[in-house]
Every structure is written in C-alpha cells, then in structure tokens.
Design an enzyme around this catalytic site. Structure first.
Site, short mmCIF file in Angstrom:
data_model
loop_
_atom_site.label_atom_id
_atom_site.label_comp_id
_atom_site.label_asym_id
_atom_site.label_seq_id
_atom_site.Cartn_x
_atom_site.Cartn_y
_atom_site.Cartn_z
N ASP A 28 0.82 -1.22 0.00
CA ASP A 28 0.00 0.00 0.00
C ASP A 28 0.85 1.27 0.00
OD1 ASP A 28 -2.49 -1.50 0.27
OD2 ASP A 28 -1.88 -1.85 2.34
N GLY A 56 -4.41 -4.37 -3.82
CA GLY A 56 -4.83 -3.55 -4.95
C GLY A 56 -3.91 -2.38 -5.19
N HIS A 57 -3.77 -2.02 -6.46
CA HIS A 57 -3.05 -0.81 -6.84
C HIS A 57 -4.08 0.20 -7.33
CE1 HIS A 57 1.00 -3.08 -7.54
NE2 HIS A 57 0.68 -2.96 -6.28
#
Length: 426
Positions: free
Chosen positions: A12, A39-40
């Site tokens: 993150d 997640g990006h």
C-alpha cells in the site's frame, strides 16, 4: 533497460500510482507475483481504478502488459476486472495483455480453504484477505495446482483436476466438514471464466526474452512490499510469494535476465493492513486523524489500514532487501495538516535501543522510539519542484533520504499523474 518498482514496507505504498506514471517511458509492464489479495489504485483522466490482478500499465495506451509466471490468478476476479476496464473505455486485447501459460489458477476451493482456516483460527488469525492466496501457493509447491496453460487442453485439465479434487476434498470435507467440490461444477467454472481469456494465454517468457533482446524497456511491478515477503518479511504475517526485486525476473518468467534499476516506493508515513507486528503503530484520535487524511482503507478489502509515523528501522531494512537504487516518496501531501510529524527513529527492547530490524519474537517485543519534526501546515499539491515546497517539507525529505542512505528521486504530492516532483540524484 529493465526496471523493477517494488514496495519498501508492508504494501500500500503507492506503487500503482508510480507504475502508472513511469509506464509512459516503458514498452512493457509485468506483474511478477501475487494474486488479487492487494490492490493498486490509479487515478487518471479516465477515472479512478483499483487493479488487483492486471498490471498498472494497462491504463496506458500502447503499453504491453504481462501477467507473469509467479502470479496466482482467480479467473472470476480477472473477468470482473477486465469487464470494469472495458466499460470505462480502456482498450484491452491480446495485443496489449499477455498471460503466462505457467501462472497458477486460484480455484474456488482455495478461497474456501482460506476462509475456513481463518475462521478456525479465530483470534489467532493471520489477517488473510480470504482470497485463497496461501492455499493456492501451497498447492503450487505440492504440485497440486492447475496452470493457465492447462485451459488450452480441456481433457488434460479435467484429468488433472479430478485427482486434485479427490485430494483437496479430504481437507475441505474431511477436516472442515464443509461441502465437497464436484468435478462438474469446477469444470463449469473453469470454462465459464477461462474460455474468454484463452486468446491472452501464451509463453510470456519467450515474448519477454525476445523483447529484451530488441532492447525494449521493461518494467516489473511488485505487489505488496518487502515486509510481506515470504522469506524476508514479518513471517508468518506475510504474503505467500516473493515480493522483492530480485525475484522479478523469475516471477516474470525470464530468470536469465538481470535488472538494471530498482525503484523502491515508500509512503511519507507508515501503513499496514492485516495482523502482525507493526512497531510504529498509532492509536486513538491521532491514528484516526492520519487514517482520515490519507484515506487509508485497503484497496482489495476496504479494511481500515493501521497507521503510524514513518518507520526508519523498517524502511531502511526494506531498502536493503529490495536493493533499491532510488526511492519514490508518496503521499507527502497527507502530512500537511500536522504541526509536528512523528518519526520512529529506533526500536526499544528492555530499555535498549536497536536500529536493525529484528525478526520473530524479538520484533513482537519492540517499542517505538518516536521523535517529532516540524510540520509545514500548508497545501503542497501544486508544487512541481523541490524549491516550491515549504522549508519544513524539504527538511523532512532530507531527513528520510539520509536515514535510508538512498536518493529520493520522486516525491508525490497528490494522487493525480501530474502531482509529482522529480528530484535529481545527488
């Protein structure tokens, strides 16, 4: 030029934002490990996108994106991710997306196994995202996994799956007393979500070797950060794959290639999703204020991130593990509300200060040594060069750079592509 963009901390850190920006200079972007467990987040003129599986370069026209050998791919999740991009007007085709035939498939029973085990552990849980990642990587090394290339031969895949299911149901049904999975329902799932992506599956290793020989610019994108690496992270509170730059060529499918450049990404403060030791963690109102300012909620899970001041001990270790040549500092703008900024300058164990990152039980017992540096309390989103930043912000950057013994060459002052300061190396 072969470049890896990797996380310095627990994940993150803002890697997606950096890869999206740096992809403009690349020909190919490769995700080399992990699954849909992180997640990006990328913000551009098409909107805000959260990419769990697809390389962040997918949002750049003319960039070829590769999902590498080291990945674990949930076909249903990939279908949803592709669908959302197509709805937003992003072009995705076999010309700009190639999926390794050697990447493993994360099956519904892997997800179920993950959920069942986390529930069994109760208060002793690892903080799994419940996406099946640990079970599928376990299956991989037990040689009980299907690979993307198996989708190209239905009979071969069905024969393998029949034996795998007989073995897997011994755990799902026999240990957890959950309903067993049938061959018919799993074949139906594979065909439903696998058939549409058959044109994307290929020998990505051969493609990348040819590209490297033609001097194409290749960027390797990591998921999570050094402290979640299966070998060098805060084991057992880690991911189940290797997140470090040295693994990039292996996970991409081209172990014979060597990196030219490693860019480590770290936030201007610390965040962590999941369980495990997090020495610099803040609590109470101070933590809530930082979490709100940074909008710190997991991209994959929506879970509130644990937050704290910048951790020099953990970050210096992450820089060493990644072999970073240079650093990108993200979310500096988030700290603009503070009149004084906390920095964890050392750890303390039984009254003794330590500056090297420990492991295991020793890490669990550490306490943070916090020092405060002056804040700048002004909006820095419009700053485009170092000289436009307030003196206190420049001094904060210099403090971190000296502590990391590695040049900070990118400074993010906002989420948009243009909200970045490029700082030359010394």
């Amino acid at each position: 030029m072969l470049t890896a963009v990797t996380g310095i901390n627990w994940g993150d850190e803002g890697k997606g934002r950096m890869v999206d920006m740096l992809a403009e200079e690349q020909d190919i972007v490769v995700r080399y490990q992990g699954g849909n467990n992180a997640g990006h987040t990328v913000v551009n003129d098409l909107g805000k996108f959260i990419l769990n599986l697809l390389p962040s370069g997918i949002l750049r026209p003319k960039i070829v994106n590769v999902m590498g050998t080291g990945m674990a791919i949930d076909l249903a999740h990939l279908a949803g991710e592709l669908g959302r991009l197509l709805e937003a007007g992003v072009d995705v085709s076999p010309e700009n997306l190639k999926i390794s035939d050697k990447a493993i498939i994360c099956m519904p029973y892997n997800v179920a196994h993950d959920c069942l085990e986390e529930s069994r552990l109760a208060d002793a849980k690892f903080g799994s995202t419940r996406r099946g990642i640990a079970p599928i990587y376990g299956d991989k090394y037990l040689k009980k996994a299907l690979r993307m290339g198996d989708l190209l031969s239905t009979q071969y895949m069905e024969n393998r799956l029949e034996g795998i299911l007989e073995w897997k149901n011994l755990t799902i049904n026999g240990v957890y007393h959950s309903a067993p999975y049938t061959l018919d329902e799993m074949m139906e799932w594979l065909e439903k979500y696998g058939n549409p992506i058959l044109p994307y599956i290929c020998d990505t290793g051969a493609y990348l070797r040819k590209a490297a020989a033609a001097d194409k610019r290749i960027m390797f994108e990591a998921q999570l950060g050094a402290l979640r690496d299966i070998d060098f992270g805060t084991y057992p509170f880690t991911s189940s794959s290797s997140t470090i730059a040295a693994y990039a060529p292996v996970g991409a499918g081209v172990p014979g290639l060597k990196l030219d450049r490693v860019i480590g990404v770290m936030k201007a403060y610390s965040t962590c999703v999941g369980e495990g030791p997090f020495t610099a963690e803040m609590f109470g109102e101070e933590a809530e204020a930082l979490r709100a300012a940074g909008r710190e909620y997991g991209a994959a899970t929506g879970r509130p991130r644990r937050v704290g001041g910048f951790d020099i001990v953990a970050s210096r270790y992450g820089v060493l593990m990644q072999g970073a040549d240079e650093l990108a500092l993200t979310k500096l703008d988030v700290l603009s509300y503070l009149d004084k900024i906390p920095v964890c300058v050392a750890y303390e164990i039984n009254g003794e200060r330590i500056h090297d990152f420990p492991v295991g039980d020793t890490l669990q017992k550490t306490k943070p040594v916090i020092e405060y540096v002056p804040g700048w309390q002004s909006d820095i989103n419009r700053c485009r060069n170092l000289g436009e930043l307030p003196k206190e912000a420049r001094e904060y950057i210099a403090t971190l750079e000296e502590a990391m013994n590695c040049p900070i060459t990118y400074i993010s002052v906002g989420a948009k592509r243009e909200e970045i300061i490029l700082k030359p190396k010394h």
